[in-house]
Scaffold this active site. Structure first.
Site, PDB file in Angstrom:
ATOM      1  N   LYS A 180       0.838  -1.200   0.000  1.00 20.78           N
ATOM      2  CA  LYS A 180       0.000   0.000   0.000  1.00 20.78           C
ATOM      3  C   LYS A 180       0.875   1.252   0.000  1.00 20.78           C
ATOM      4  O   LYS A 180       2.015   1.211   0.452  1.00 20.78           O
ATOM      5  CB  LYS A 180      -0.851   0.026   1.284  1.00 20.78           C
ATOM      6  CG  LYS A 180      -1.973  -0.984   1.330  1.00 20.78           C
ATOM      7  CD  LYS A 180      -2.736  -0.869   2.655  1.00 20.78           C
ATOM      8  CE  LYS A 180      -3.860  -1.884   2.741  1.00 20.78           C
ATOM      9  NZ  LYS A 180      -4.937  -1.652   1.757  1.00 20.78           N
ATOM     10  N   ARG A 200     -10.269 -11.730   1.848  1.00 20.05           N
ATOM     11  CA  ARG A 200     -11.112 -12.787   1.277  1.00 20.05           C
ATOM     12  C   ARG A 200     -10.399 -14.135   1.298  1.00 20.05           C
ATOM     13  O   ARG A 200     -11.034 -15.182   1.320  1.00 20.05           O
ATOM     14  CB  ARG A 200     -11.521 -12.381  -0.147  1.00 20.05           C
ATOM     15  CG  ARG A 200     -10.367 -12.148  -1.080  1.00 20.05           C
ATOM     16  CD  ARG A 200     -10.770 -11.315  -2.297  1.00 20.05           C
ATOM     17  NE  ARG A 200     -11.041  -9.915  -1.948  1.00 20.05           N
ATOM     18  CZ  ARG A 200     -11.497  -8.999  -2.800  1.00 20.05           C
ATOM     19  NH1 ARG A 200     -11.718  -9.333  -4.068  1.00 20.05           N
ATOM     20  NH2 ARG A 200     -11.725  -7.767  -2.411  1.00 20.05           N
TER      21      ARG A 200
END
Ligand code: BES
Ligand code: ZN
Ligand code: ZN
Length: 499
Positions: A280, A354
């Site tokens: 990020k 996920r």
């Protein structure tokens, strides 16, 4: 804080302060407020005339009684417009008076049951909202401060006073439930506020053991060796880049009959999300310590459920890992095999939530769960779609999704449904594996759900995307800046409804 109820008139109690209320637009005080006003020679009516008291939501006015009552102070809290009164307003009013009176040095506070008179709300529900609002309103973020700004200021006893003795049992039940819910929410908030150097997957395991011990639940903690045996290739891959190895916790509460259906709550527990190899940008990366808020909500809810003991069978799973880049980290391009045998092509290692959920959901189903709800700070896209007002929900069947939305309404947690139209099925098709972990940019929040659906078998399932809900950026009447504990109360409410 001790929370209790007694029969009597609010004008007769001894405390450091008593709390009464006023609706917005009321020309004169009614009920208990009128009785207190009379004892104060009309001081409250006077302030209503001069518009110093307006009754606006969360307005609070503290008057000194100068010996006219047994108590030194009266607080008048605004409840907003009478027709708009709901449980949320009562929670807020309660958080407001609890905080204000603590700040003024009050230790013992007595209050009427706000909303139960002219407000037309059931006394038990109102009592629950009062206890919950006060407990959450008094929560403070001081664990890592060496100096405490509120040193010595503690609101230690809250007494609810009710004239009608017949209402007391209901009020006591409500207070108890509200206190348990509020404390469990504060517990989740503390976990989410903890810094990532201290709150590792192993520390989450310790917390799960503590919750199990305190609330009378069974607990199982899986370490990487067990995960290997169970072939949890997705969870293991996400955890592989970190020196703090992953953990999967299962809390078991079997309050129902043997053979009754089993429900499961599954939380994303990324203790820090750097993005991994798909790292990020540096801006706001510190916020990614909150990426375990789903798992924290599950621990908090299971704690409340263990204390309230509804007749229902429930599992609480927390899928914990730290998403780090390193020479052992998983990469874009990797193909992983999840516990249920499905293969996953990794496009972006920042879509890690996920992946840990894939194995946790499959495990919940393997343990026998036929209704599964997952909570996850899964996508920035959900924040783009809904802002910070509501969590997103996706799942099936529709009636199951509806139940969760309704439980959220009762808890004051807004949930908005996003669709799972067949058109979206295309988004995650991979050329070389069963599924890829992200698609193109569009429908990002929905992609998360489309992915997770691969791992729930035939169970009834809903996915709550709580990115945007897990923390607040400024103080609210009963949520101080920082983690919100979102989800604890909706899950506990659902457990109660399923019982
Ligand atoms: N934990 C983040 C999602 C998130 C972002 C939560 C901002 C709260 C605030 C998640 O793991 C993530 O990084 N998601 C990516 C997905 C993308 C790679 C498809 C995102 O939302 O950008
Ligand atoms: Zn991520
Ligand atoms: Zn994440």
């Amino acid at each position: 804080m001790r929370v209790s109820a007694r029969a009597g008139s609010i004008t007769d109690v001894a405390a450091d302060a008593i709390v009464v209320n006023i609706f917005e637009g009321a020309e004169k005080p009614g009920g208990a407020t009128a009785a207190v006003d009379a004892a104060l020679d009309g001081a409250i009516s006077r302030m209503i005339k001069t518009r110093e008291i307006t009754g606006k939501a969360n307005e609070i006015t503290v008057l000194h009684t100068l010996g006219r009552l047994k108590v030194p102070r009266v607080a008048v809290v605004g409840l907003g417009k009478a027709p708009e009164l709901d449980l949320e307003e009562i929670r807020q009013a309660s958080g407001t008076f609890a905080r204000t009176l603590r700040q003024r040095g009050c230790r013992r506070v007595a209050t009427v049951v706000h909303g139960a008179g002219a407000g037309g709300i059931e006394a038990q529900d109102a009592a629950e909202a009062i206890a919950d609002g006060a407990v959450r309103g008094l929560h403070r973020l001081d664990t890592h401060k060496s100096e405490d700004e509120l040193e010595g200021k503690e609101l230690s006893a809250l007494t609810v006073v009710e004239l009608d003795r017949g209402k007391l049992p209901g009020i006591r039940r409500g207070l108890d439930r509200g206190r348990v819910m509020g404390e469990a929410t504060n517990y989740a908030r503390n976990l989410v506020n903890e810094p990532p150097n201290l709150l590792t997957p192993e520390r989450m395991a310790e917390e799960a053991r503590k919750v199990a011990e305190e609330a009378g639940l069974e607990v199982e903690v899986l370490d990487p060796r067990r995960m290997q045996v169970l072939k949890m290739g997705a969870l293991l891959a996400v955890g592989s880049g970190s020196a703090n190895p992953p953990r999967l916790m299962v809390l078991k509460y079997m309050g129902g009959k043997r053979g009754d259906p089993i429900g499961a709550f599954v939380g994303k527990g990324i203790t820090f999300d750097t993005g991994g190899i798909s790292i990020k940008p540096r801006q706001s990366m510190d916020e990614m310590k909150m990426d375990m808020a789903g798992a924290a909500a599950v621990l908090g809810a299971m704690r409340a459920i263990g204390q309230l003991r509804p007749r229902v069978n429930l599992l609480g799973l927390a899928a914990c890992a730290e998403n780090m880049p390193s020479d052992r980290a998983y990469r874009p391009g990797d193909i992983l095999t999840a516990m249920n045998g499905k293969t996953i092509e990794i496009i972006d290692t920042d879509a890690e939530g996920r992946l840990v959920l894939a194995d946790a959901l499959a495990y919940a189903v393997k343990l026998g769960a036929s209704s599964v709800i997952d909570l996850a700070t899964l996508t920035g896209a959900c924040i783009i779609a809904l802002g910070s007002a509501a969590a997103g929900i996706m799942g099936a069947p529709q009636e199951f999704v509806q139940q969760i939305i309704a439980a959220g309404e009762r808890s004051g947690e807004k949930i908005w449904q996003l669709p799972l139209y067949p058109e979206y099925d295309e988004l995650l098709k991979s050329a070389i594996a069963d599924v890829k972990n992200i698609g193109e940019r569009d429908a990002g929040a929905i992609q998360g759900a489309i992915f997770l659906r691969n791992f729930v078998g035939d169970a009834r399932w809903a996915h709550l995307d709580i990115a945007g809900k897990e923390s607040v950026t400024k103080d609210r009447p009963y949520i101080s800046k920082g983690a919100s504990g979102w989800g604890v109360r909706t899950l506990a409410e659902l457990a109660h409804r399923w019982a």
